[in-house]
Design a protein around this motif. Sequence first.
Motif, PDB file in Angstrom:
ATOM      1  N   LYS A 121       0.820  -1.220   0.000  1.00 11.15           N
ATOM      2  CA  LYS A 121       0.000   0.000   0.000  1.00 11.15           C
ATOM      3  C   LYS A 121       0.853   1.268   0.000  1.00 11.15           C
ATOM      4  N   ASN A 173      -4.004  -2.093   6.137  1.00  8.83           N
ATOM      5  CA  ASN A 173      -2.760  -1.586   5.564  1.00  8.83           C
ATOM      6  C   ASN A 173      -2.945  -0.350   4.692  1.00  8.83           C
ATOM      7  N   ASP A 241     -10.713   2.785  -2.640  1.00 10.31           N
ATOM      8  CA  ASP A 241     -10.025   1.537  -2.968  1.00 10.31           C
ATOM      9  C   ASP A 241     -10.775   0.741  -4.037  1.00 10.31           C
ATOM     10  N   PRO A 280      -0.739 -11.742  -3.801  1.00 13.14           N
ATOM     11  CA  PRO A 280      -1.865 -11.868  -2.863  1.00 13.14           C
ATOM     12  C   PRO A 280      -2.897 -10.776  -3.148  1.00 13.14           C
ATOM     13  N   CYS A 281      -4.162 -11.159  -3.057  1.00 10.86           N
ATOM     14  CA  CYS A 281      -5.207 -10.262  -3.545  1.00 10.86           C
ATOM     15  C   CYS A 281      -6.348 -10.120  -2.551  1.00 10.86           C
ATOM     16  N   VAL A 283      -9.164  -6.756  -2.393  1.00  7.33           N
ATOM     17  CA  VAL A 283     -10.189  -6.149  -3.244  1.00  7.33           C
ATOM     18  C   VAL A 283      -9.711  -6.104  -4.703  1.00  7.33           C
ATOM     19  N   GLY A 284      -8.400  -6.243  -4.889  1.00  9.01           N
ATOM     20  CA  GLY A 284      -7.847  -6.319  -6.243  1.00  9.01           C
ATOM     21  C   GLY A 284      -7.027  -5.112  -6.665  1.00  9.01           C
ATOM     22  N   GLY A 285      -7.084  -4.047  -5.891  1.00  4.28           N
ATOM     23  CA  GLY A 285      -6.424  -2.799  -6.290  1.00  4.28           C
ATOM     24  C   GLY A 285      -4.924  -2.949  -6.473  1.00  4.28           C
ATOM     25  N   ALA A 286      -4.249  -3.431  -5.429  1.00  8.62           N
ATOM     26  CA  ALA A 286      -2.789  -3.555  -5.489  1.00  8.62           C
ATOM     27  C   ALA A 286      -2.357  -4.590  -6.531  1.00  8.62           C
ATOM     28  N   PRO A 287      -2.852  -5.826  -6.428  1.00  8.48           N
ATOM     29  CA  PRO A 287      -2.439  -6.805  -7.440  1.00  8.48           C
ATOM     30  C   PRO A 287      -2.892  -6.407  -8.844  1.00  8.48           C
ATOM     31  N   LEU A 343      -6.612  -9.512   3.191  1.00  9.54           N
ATOM     32  CA  LEU A 343      -7.226 -10.031   1.965  1.00  9.54           C
ATOM     33  C   LEU A 343      -8.724 -10.255   2.114  1.00  9.54           C
ATOM     34  N   GLU A 387       3.889 -10.856   6.707  1.00 12.64           N
ATOM     35  CA  GLU A 387       2.658 -11.187   7.437  1.00 12.64           C
ATOM     36  C   GLU A 387       1.883 -12.294   6.732  1.00 12.64           C
ATOM     37  N   SER A 389      -1.056 -12.774   5.469  1.00  7.58           N
ATOM     38  CA  SER A 389      -1.736 -12.461   4.191  1.00  7.58           C
ATOM     39  C   SER A 389      -0.773 -12.570   3.018  1.00  7.58           C
ATOM     40  N   THR A 430       3.552  -8.820   0.345  1.00  8.37           N
ATOM     41  CA  THR A 430       2.779  -7.584   0.344  1.00  8.37           C
ATOM     42  C   THR A 430       2.761  -6.808   1.657  1.00  8.37           C
TER      43      THR A 430
HETATM   44  C1  LIG Z   1      -3.899  -4.794   0.659  1.00  6.26           C
HETATM   45  C2  LIG Z   1      -3.102  -5.990   0.757  1.00  6.26           C
HETATM   46  C3  LIG Z   1      -3.096  -6.944  -0.260  1.00  6.26           C
HETATM   47  C4  LIG Z   1      -3.946  -6.914  -1.484  1.00  6.26           C
HETATM   48  O1  LIG Z   1      -4.305  -5.685  -1.999  1.00  6.26           O
HETATM   49  P1  LIG Z   1      -5.774  -5.374  -2.498  1.00  6.26           P
HETATM   50  O2  LIG Z   1      -5.645  -4.052  -3.139  1.00  6.26           O
HETATM   51  O3  LIG Z   1      -6.679  -5.340  -1.314  1.00  6.26           O
HETATM   52  O4  LIG Z   1      -6.159  -6.470  -3.425  1.00  6.26           O
HETATM   53  C5  LIG Z   1      -2.289  -8.041  -0.088  1.00  6.26           C
HETATM   54  N1  LIG Z   1      -1.538  -8.209   1.014  1.00  6.26           N
HETATM   55  C6  LIG Z   1      -1.516  -7.311   2.009  1.00  6.26           C
HETATM   56  C7  LIG Z   1      -0.644  -7.554   3.184  1.00  6.26           C
HETATM   57  C8  LIG Z   1      -2.300  -6.179   1.906  1.00  6.26           C
HETATM   58  O5  LIG Z   1      -2.273  -5.295   2.898  1.00  6.26           O
END
Ligand SMILES: *Cc1c(COP(=O)(O)O)cnc(C)c1O
Length: 449
Positions: A121, A173, A241, A280-281, A283-287, A343, A387, A389, A430
């Motif tokens: 993030k 996060n 987000d 790792p996913c 809501v999908g924003g980051a991935p 996640l 972590e 997730s 992540t």
């Molecule tokens: C936010 C987050 C993700 C995934 O990002 P999204 O945008 O919610 O899909 C994966 N791992 C960690 C540790 C995160 O904080």
Amino acid sequence: MSIKEYAQKLIDSDPLFKDIADQKETVWINSKYLPFDMVDAVCQLVVSDEDIADAERRLHRFAPYIKKCFPETAEDGGLIESPLREIDAMKKALEETYDAEIPGRLLLKMDSHLPIAGSVKARGGIYEVLKHAEDLALEHGMITEDDNYERFADDDMKEFFHKFTVQVGSTGNLGLSIGIMSAFLGFKVKVHMSADARQWKKDMLRSKGVDVIEYEDDYSAAVSEGRRQSDLDPTSYFVDDEYSVPLFLGYAVAAGRTKKQLDSMGISVDEDHPLILYVPCGVGGAPGGVCYGFKRLFGDNVHVFFCEPTLFPSVLLGMATDRYNEVSVNDFGLNEMSAADGLACASPSGFVVRIDRNLLSGDFTVKDAILFDYMRMLKNTEDIFIEPSSCAAFTAPVNLLKYEGMKAYLEKQGLTAEKLANSAQICWATGGRLVPDEIWDKYMNTYME
Ligand SMILES: *Cc1c(COP(=O)(O)O)cnc(C)c1O
């Protein structure tokens, strides 16, 4: 037919959806995956190469400010970047423990250790806050694009930003990243936290003067309430987000930066040397943004898979049902909380499931209990803490050559054993760096059924 009835029909007729409803680990292969050439033009209309380059330039303008305020970024000249590390000992341990064969090289992209926010993030979240700050400062004549952005650290700038509010809904996060950066610039900040958010994240934010509002409800509820409150206040900006393009751009910038790291490690990416990415996913924003950036850069030579908890396969369901953000994991009878708090998103981002619809190769699901095993294994083999997730990514290399669906995908894409032997696989770590010691101890001693 209601979505719930449709979900039941899918569960009754398709083994994939049955497995998902039964919380079994599986992989979904995207039947709408297309050669990059076919999607390139349409995608460019929404988010172009120039948009990504513009985001990268903006981050460079802010680099002197970031470097001044966060000395831990000095090594990267004020850019918020993370190491890319080969994890050969982890690879061997995964192979032995899970009787798996992992071809090629296994790498870890350590966004878990990104400066400032200690998670992926720090890319999207911080980028969007900086962009908003720049927009306001330019609009009000506080700064010009040619100024040295160290100026953002001046007291009068902080006073200026204090007239404005930034709000965000988060499982943790994203709230940390938006909260830390916004508060630092001088903004008033409200973070709307869902029930699953960890207490230490709330505490850390409050210690920085952030107003943390807690909800009994899940992530989607926290986001919609935050969005509603922010809309009522003309001085407030909502980081959304579920729809934000700036967030997406901040994540997409990762691709070009990682390419430089691959180059310097002598790892080439081309038709004979495929790159496979596991992210790792939630809501999908980051991935989604990371995937997009890599596809734009490497086209058909990169294959991107998301990894989601068996309890929250929201992006998988959004795409596989073609109901996008209208679908919820609850429609498939998944109503429990996940230990993978980062996640735990019941419905996916409507923006990401659409823009990545033809770019994503597939989506692995993983059980909560195994996340803790992967976490201990990484600590024991590589002395790296990420972590739980984040550990979702490891299910993919373990099962790459096991799942029938995966074998069919590899064959269809011409990913022969020979090519896979030349491949690099990147697990995207992540989050983790900000996790307090006592929580690590707890994680290390968590054993689930
Ligand atoms: C936010 C987050 C993700 C995934 O990002 P999204 O945008 O919610 O899909 C994966 N791992 C960690 C540790 C995160 O904080």
